[in-house]
Design a protein around this motif. Structure first.
Motif, short mmCIF file in Angstrom:
data_model
loop_
_atom_site.label_atom_id
_atom_site.label_comp_id
_atom_site.label_asym_id
_atom_site.label_seq_id
_atom_site.Cartn_x
_atom_site.Cartn_y
_atom_site.Cartn_z
N ALA A 118 0.38 -1.70 -9.27
CA ALA A 118 0.34 -2.35 -7.96
C ALA A 118 0.12 -1.31 -6.88
N ILE A 119 -0.71 -1.65 -5.91
CA ILE A 119 -0.94 -0.78 -4.77
C ILE A 119 -1.00 -1.63 -3.51
N ARG A 120 -0.40 -1.15 -2.45
CA ARG A 120 -0.41 -1.87 -1.19
C ARG A 120 -0.31 -0.86 -0.05
N GLY A 121 -0.77 -1.26 1.13
CA GLY A 121 -0.67 -0.39 2.28
C GLY A 121 0.77 -0.12 2.66
N THR A 122 1.09 1.15 2.90
CA THR A 122 2.45 1.52 3.31
C THR A 122 2.68 1.09 4.75
N GLU A 123 3.80 0.46 4.97
CA GLU A 123 4.10 -0.07 6.30
C GLU A 123 4.20 1.05 7.33
N ASN A 124 3.53 0.85 8.46
CA ASN A 124 3.59 1.76 9.62
C ASN A 124 3.00 3.14 9.33
N TYR A 127 -0.71 4.50 0.97
CA TYR A 127 -0.52 3.39 0.07
C TYR A 127 0.65 3.65 -0.88
N ASP A 128 1.40 2.58 -1.15
CA ASP A 128 2.44 2.62 -2.18
C ASP A 128 1.77 2.28 -3.51
N LEU A 129 2.00 3.13 -4.51
CA LEU A 129 1.41 2.93 -5.83
C LEU A 129 2.51 2.94 -6.88
N VAL A 138 7.05 4.31 -19.58
CA VAL A 138 6.42 5.22 -18.63
C VAL A 138 6.45 4.52 -17.28
N ARG A 139 6.99 5.19 -16.26
CA ARG A 139 7.12 4.59 -14.94
C ARG A 139 6.68 5.58 -13.87
N LEU A 140 6.04 5.05 -12.83
CA LEU A 140 5.66 5.86 -11.67
C LEU A 140 5.84 5.03 -10.42
N ASP A 141 6.55 5.59 -9.44
CA ASP A 141 6.71 4.98 -8.12
C ASP A 141 6.34 6.05 -7.11
N SER A 142 5.25 5.84 -6.36
CA SER A 142 4.72 6.92 -5.53
C SER A 142 4.13 6.40 -4.23
N GLU A 143 3.82 7.35 -3.36
CA GLU A 143 3.15 7.06 -2.09
C GLU A 143 2.03 8.07 -1.92
#
Length: 333
Positions: free
Chosen positions: A159-165, A170-172, A202-207
């Motif tokens: 999932a990817i979305r624009g990071t708020e403000n 993008y949050d990935l 396998v997990r990844l939480d990134s910006e």
């Protein structure tokens, strides 16, 4: 009653007209985009392009598709590709890939099979169709390379979305379950056969901050460059081995990172031994690394669990104070 019937008929005709115009516009837009790519030197082939779904959807199907970008040498071919959209919400698209497809690079061909591969794509109502959010689900997938390696997993979510403000940020997030590295990779990494065939998770939480927004120009012109990468959490487990990382790096225009990640590695000595078996590092280098990293591990009070910074500076990578090679290149081009 007659007035009501007339109103219904007029409304139905108006909606039918809207659907026809919208279907033709979507058909024309896709054909125009493909022709523009062909004019730029791309190899563009397809046997049919059709829009169906009256009255509430625009269902676009392209059959026997082949796209090749001459600048990168990347190529994709599939028996079909579909984009679905509700006729009253055309900026929200559902993409559907076939069960078999091929992705090629200048170095290798990658045959992909899957039980399911779909994505939800929401675009901002701008002229450049900037990405708002994207969600991908792949189930029962396997990858077979012309270089002889294979890999598979039961489920992958991305999932990817624009990071708020934040601008162009993008949050990935990516997660893969039951990842099977394949026999060839397993023999390279684990010659003694001490590890299971499947990774636990396998997990990844990134910006990710980019030089440009993700929009239609990303496909048409050039990929944006990464300027900053923040890993909130990255983790993987393989049998008795486990690794976690978090941190942030800046990235220069050449794709070279500068910064550090805090790494925790469980049973890190076994990881070093596997690296030696795989000829990733020499036995002498591993022996020196084990001594230095052992001192760091003892400080934490658990000699089997290593907490150390993975830092990047001057184009080099360091685990704690120990140089371990060149820094990775994070260029997207």
């Amino acid at each position: 009653m007659r007035s009501l019937l007339a109103l219904v008929i007029v409304g139905a005709l108006a909606w039918s007209g809207y659907w026809v115009i919208g279907a033709r516009a979507q058909d024309s837009a896709v054909e125009t985009w493909l022709e523009e790519r062909r004019a730029e030197g791309w190899q563009v082939e397809y046997s049919d392009l059709a829009v169906r779904g009256f009255p509430n959807r625009f269902d676009l199907t392209i059959s026997d598709l082949l796209l090749t970008d001459p600048d990168t040498g990347l190529s994709w071919e599939a028996p079909f590709f579909q984009l679905f959209a509700l006729s009253y919400k055309p900026n929200h698209l559902i993409a559907i890939w076939p069960n078999t497809q091929r992705f090629s690079t200048p170095e290798q061909k990658l045959d992909i099979t899957s039980e399911k591969m779909t994505a939800s794509l929401v675009l901002k109502p701008t002229q450049t169709l900037e990405l708002d959010r994207f969600n991908l689900v792949i189930e029962g997938a396997s990858f077979a390379s012309s270089q002889g390696w294979t890999t598979a997993f039961t489920t992958l979510n991305a999932a990817i979305r624009g990071t708020e403000n934040k601008t162009n940020t993008y949050d990935l997030a990516i997660s893969a379950d039951d990842l099977q590295p394949g026999e060839r990779w397993q023999k390279i990494v684990d010659r003694a056969g001490t590890l299971p065939d499947v990774l636990d998770a396998v997990r990844l939480d990134s910006e990710i901050a980019l030089t440009l927004p993700i929009d239609i120009r990303t496909l048409e012109d050039a990929r944006p460059d990464i300027t900053e990468l923040t890993i909130k959490e990255a983790r993987a487990g393989w049998g008795k081995l486990a690794i976690r990382a978090a941190g942030s790096v800046t990235v220069n225009p050449e794709g070279v990172p500068d910064g550090k990640l805090d790494v925790n590695a469980r049973n890190w000595r076994d990881m070093l031994a596997l690296a030696v078996e795989a000829d990733a590092i020499s036995a002498d280098a591993a022996k020196g690394a084990e001594f230095g990293l052992g001192l760091l591990a003892n400080i934490s009070g658990n000699s089997d669990s290593l907490d150390a910074p993975l830092s990047f500076r001057g184009g080099r990578s360091f685990l704690g104070p120990i140089p371990i090679g060149a820094a990775p290149n994070l260029s997207l081009r």
